[in-house]
Design an enzyme around this catalytic site. Structure first.
Site, PDB file in Angstrom:
ATOM      1  N   HIS A 199       0.834  -1.207   0.000  1.00 30.84           N
ATOM      2  CA  HIS A 199       0.000   0.000   0.000  1.00 30.84           C
ATOM      3  C   HIS A 199       0.866   1.254   0.000  1.00 30.84           C
ATOM      4  CE1 HIS A 199      -2.273   3.147   2.321  1.00 30.84           C
ATOM      5  NE2 HIS A 199      -3.094   2.930   1.308  1.00 30.84           N
ATOM      6  N   GLU A 254       2.004   1.990  -3.434  1.00 28.53           N
ATOM      7  CA  GLU A 254       0.897   2.531  -4.236  1.00 28.53           C
ATOM      8  C   GLU A 254       0.873   4.057  -4.125  1.00 28.53           C
ATOM      9  OE1 GLU A 254      -3.541   3.612  -3.580  1.00 28.53           O
ATOM     10  OE2 GLU A 254      -3.172   1.546  -2.944  1.00 28.53           O
ATOM     11  N   HIS A 255       1.036   4.568  -2.919  1.00 27.27           N
ATOM     12  CA  HIS A 255       1.089   6.024  -2.721  1.00 27.27           C
ATOM     13  C   HIS A 255       2.296   6.628  -3.425  1.00 27.27           C
ATOM     14  CE1 HIS A 255      -1.898   7.071   0.602  1.00 27.27           C
ATOM     15  NE2 HIS A 255      -2.117   5.785   0.358  1.00 27.27           N
TER      16      HIS A 255
END
Length: 444
Positions: free
Chosen positions: A67, A70-71
């Site tokens: 995650h 992803e950022h």
């Protein structure tokens, strides 16, 4: 249902299903899988890139890295500065975003069809040319920590879900939150992000899905021009996951929090997932969930708990089998004031026991089948949803044929298969029951 309406719906299902078969797939020499779903009703297109890497692929001690990256994928390349990709998409009248699950990470843009070439150029650029400044990494780390604070740590229901998942999955990484455990998130750094990126963000580990007003030959030319020159990751091995051991004992937990406004009881069971060429059990579980708790007015649990006995203000059942490993079948009951969680749980168990004894009500079964068929028809009007459906399936190991067979498999489910699935899934030895209570504090 009137006979004529039934015939019309059946004809619509068959006609729409035939149209849905216009899907083209191919693979570039670099290993990139490409799926094209044509839909020429409007001059728009969705591009999605799916990476076969999610939170369940993380190594122990690095939860949240999927995650986190992803950022960081929006922090730019040599050619595009931090935040510029989204600004470019917006300037073209489109929108973009990304999401991470346990099994995959996906990035998408919705734009006018004549902007697809530009979108491919941008997405291919960051597939292998991400640039991460130390300052950007530190800033984004604070962003995801704040995201956890807002979405999980400040929400008792989210905390209960996290604890239930951790107890349900004894060996699979599905028991680790996608956003990560806070104490491990705090240690993530630039090297961790780049290691994950260089290993998994490669054309031979990705699926490109394009849906909308496009032609397969045009998509192939653009894909070869933009993604074709990228270098694959050498020696990328097939995904290897641990498996769940036989579960021998029911687990229970209680979470008390002063912020709880509405106590409730939930129970999650391990359940069969969709597998390529073998989706019948999952289809039966989809219908079982709809029968038991898919409607707030007509489902089995709603009628019994919310209307007949007025035990609950809300009840539900849910199941989603689109996962690589074991899925979850869940139940939840929010009792009315004055009804304890023990009474609510007992009532829920009573409804399940009665359902297992009495079986499926034919009229309810027919209604659910019609609703599912209608929902499938409506969903095909959304090109973003179509791209998502194919990308998600391929990312977890299903095939295009599995996707196209799915509506027919759902339509063919029998009441006997639903009851067989219910008898299998409702085994408390492979379940976790959670109570969410308001912490009233300790009297001094």
């Amino acid at each position: 249902m009137p006979r004529r309406l039934g015939y019309m719906l059946a004809f619509a299902v068959l006609t729409t299903a035939a149209q849905a078969d216009t899907v083209t797939s191919f693979q570039l020499e670099i290993g990139l899988d490409v799926v094209v779903k044509e839909d020429h009703r409007a001059p728009v297109v969705t591009q999605m890139v799916w990476y076969r890497a999610g939170a369940a692929d993380e190594v122990a001690g690095k939860s949240g890295i999927a995650h986190f990256l992803e950022h960081l994928m929006f922090k730019g390349t040599d050619d595009v500065g931090p935040g510029e990709l989204s600004a470019i998409v917006e300037a073209q009248g489109g929108n973009d975003n990304a999401f991470t699950t346990w099994d995959y990470t996906a990035y998408f843009q919705h734009v006018a069809a004549d902007r697809l070439d530009l979108m491919m150029k941008l997405e291919a650029d960051r597939m292998r040319d991400l640039r991460l400044a130390e300052a950007d990494v530190k800033t984004e780390l604070q962003v995801i920590l704040e995201e956890r604070s807002q979405r999980t740590d400040s929400d008792p229901g989210a905390l209960l879900t996290e604890q239930v998942d951790a107890a349900l999955f004894q060996n699979l990484r599905y028991g680790v939150p996608i956003i990560g455990w806070r104490h491990e998130m705090e240690t993530l750094n630039r090297d961790d992000a780049l290691a994950w990126y260089s290993r998994y963000y490669a054309p031979n580990n990705a699926i490109l899905v394009v849906a909308g007003d496009v032609l397969p030959d045009d998509v192939r030319k653009m894909a070869e021009a933009h993604y074709g020159p990228l270098k694959p990751t050498p020696g990328l091995m097939p995904r290897v996951r641990p498996s769940e051991p036989p579960q021998l004992s029911e687990r229970r937990l209680t979470l008390s929090d002063e912020r709880v406004s509405q106590p409730y009881v939930s129970r999650n069971y391990l359940a069969r997932e969709r597998n390529t060429g073998d989706q019948k059990k999952a289809a039966a579980l989809v219908i079982l969930a709809q029968l038991l708790g898919g409607s707030g007015t007509t489902s089995v649990m709603a009628r019994a708990l919310q209307f007949d006995t007025q035990t609950a203000v809300y009840s539900s059942a849910f199941y989603d089998g689109t996962s690589i490993d074991s899925a979850t079948f869940g139940l939840a009951v929010v009792p009315v004031p004055g009804v304890s969680l023990q009474q609510a749980e007992d009532a829920m168990d009573g409804v399940i026991a009665k359902f297992l004894k009495d079986g499926v009500e034919p009229k309810a079964f027919a209604r659910i089948k019609t609703q599912i068929a209608a929902a499938d028809i409506y969903a095909r009007d959304d090109i973003g949803g179509l791209a998502n459906k194919y990308g998600e399936a391929l990312a977890i190991g299903l095939t295009i044929k599995d996707v196209q067979d799915w509506p027919g498999i759902l339509a063919a489910v029998t009441p006997e298969e639903v009851m067989s699935a219910a008898a299998e899934v409702f085994d408390k030895r492979s379940a976790v029951t959670g109570w969410l209570l308001k912490d009233e504090g300790v009297a001094q």
